[in-house]
Design a protein around this motif. Structure first.
Motif, mmCIF file in Angstrom:
data_model
loop_
_atom_site.group_PDB
_atom_site.id
_atom_site.type_symbol
_atom_site.label_atom_id
_atom_site.label_comp_id
_atom_site.label_asym_id
_atom_site.label_seq_id
_atom_site.Cartn_x
_atom_site.Cartn_y
_atom_site.Cartn_z
ATOM 1 N N PHE A 25 0.841 -1.194 0.000
ATOM 2 C CA PHE A 25 0.000 0.000 0.000
ATOM 3 C C PHE A 25 0.879 1.248 0.000
ATOM 4 O O PHE A 25 1.884 1.301 0.720
ATOM 5 N N ALA A 26 0.491 2.246 -0.791
ATOM 6 C CA ALA A 26 1.141 3.557 -0.768
ATOM 7 C C ALA A 26 0.118 4.542 -0.203
ATOM 8 O O ALA A 26 -1.044 4.543 -0.616
ATOM 9 N N PHE A 27 0.540 5.358 0.737
ATOM 10 C CA PHE A 27 -0.323 6.361 1.356
ATOM 11 C C PHE A 27 0.148 7.743 0.906
ATOM 12 O O PHE A 27 1.340 8.012 0.878
ATOM 13 N N ARG A 28 -0.785 8.607 0.574
ATOM 14 C CA ARG A 28 -0.438 9.956 0.138
ATOM 15 C C ARG A 28 0.173 10.767 1.280
ATOM 16 O O ARG A 28 0.997 11.640 1.060
ATOM 17 N N SER A 29 -0.232 10.478 2.507
ATOM 18 C CA SER A 29 0.256 11.197 3.687
ATOM 19 C C SER A 29 1.261 10.346 4.453
ATOM 20 O O SER A 29 1.152 9.117 4.477
ATOM 21 N N ASP A 30 2.204 11.015 5.109
ATOM 22 C CA ASP A 30 3.166 10.276 5.932
ATOM 23 C C ASP A 30 2.687 10.137 7.382
ATOM 24 O O ASP A 30 3.425 9.662 8.235
ATOM 25 N N ALA A 31 1.440 10.511 7.647
ATOM 26 C CA ALA A 31 0.875 10.328 9.001
ATOM 27 C C ALA A 31 0.716 8.846 9.292
ATOM 28 O O ALA A 31 0.548 8.025 8.386
ATOM 29 N N SER A 32 0.777 8.485 10.552
ATOM 30 C CA SER A 32 0.616 7.082 10.919
ATOM 31 C C SER A 32 -0.788 6.592 10.531
ATOM 32 O O SER A 32 -1.728 7.371 10.439
ATOM 33 N N SER A 33 -0.881 5.301 10.267
ATOM 34 C CA SER A 33 -2.166 4.689 9.911
ATOM 35 C C SER A 33 -2.160 3.259 10.422
ATOM 36 O O SER A 33 -1.128 2.582 10.385
ATOM 37 N N ALA A 34 -3.309 2.809 10.888
ATOM 38 C CA ALA A 34 -3.441 1.431 11.363
ATOM 39 C C ALA A 34 -4.837 0.945 10.978
ATOM 40 O O ALA A 34 -5.730 1.734 10.705
ATOM 41 N N GLY A 35 -5.011 -0.348 10.973
ATOM 42 C CA GLY A 35 -6.293 -0.943 10.649
ATOM 43 C C GLY A 35 -6.108 -2.382 10.216
ATOM 44 O O GLY A 35 -5.283 -3.104 10.773
ATOM 45 N N PHE A 36 -6.862 -2.774 9.197
ATOM 46 C CA PHE A 36 -6.828 -4.139 8.674
ATOM 47 C C PHE A 36 -6.747 -4.112 7.162
ATOM 48 O O PHE A 36 -7.157 -3.147 6.524
ATOM 49 N N TRP A 37 -6.236 -5.185 6.582
ATOM 50 C CA TRP A 37 -6.288 -5.369 5.141
ATOM 51 C C TRP A 37 -6.676 -6.821 4.858
ATOM 52 O O TRP A 37 -6.458 -7.707 5.677
#
Length: 141
Positions: free
Chosen positions: A127-139
């Protein structure tokens, strides 16, 4: 009179114990039911293999492009369930050639979002995220 009081205390103890047991079972099963987010029953088999992720602050990828994830036969799409709304792209890592990323998808927090469709089994991706903010969850894929 003494026997009547003992019977009433026993009944009260049994009723109270039953109520506590019922409350404990309800609380315990609610926690287990909410352990992983699920979609409707038709897609349960895909989301049932959901895996948690945690992208640290300052990074744009999950996981590292050098250690990609792999799709399974349980899902035909790549799905993400983030704890916060974001823009996400899926980058594919072919066995030969260069990495290719699809376009940005706006994903909504606390729900399943499809970010790539009709993906073959055993496909390597990250996954590529546009923001460098932290992210968590499920995939699930």
């Amino acid at each position: 009179m003494q026997k009547t009081m003992k019977r009433q205390w026993r009944k009260l103890g049994a009723v109270t114990g039953g109520m506590l047991l019922a409350a404990g079972l309800t609380t315990g099963s609610a926690g287990a039911a909410n352990a992983r987010p699920h979609g409707d029953v038709g897609t349960l088999s895909c989301y049932d293999v959901a895996t948690s992720y945690s992208k640290p602050d300052g990074g744009y990828y999950y996981p590292s492009p050098f250690h990609p994830l792999t799709t399974t036969s349980r899902c035909s799409d790549i799905n993400i369930y983030p704890n916060g709304s974001a823009y996400v792209a899926v980058c594919f890592v072919p066995s030969g050639g260069s990495t290719h990323c699809n376009g940005w998808t706006a994903v909504t927090a606390n729900r399943w979002n499809v970010v790539a469709t009709n993906v073959r089994d055993n496909t390597k991706f990250f996954f590529a995220f546009r923001s460098d903010a932290s992210s968590a969850g499920f995939w699930a894929a």
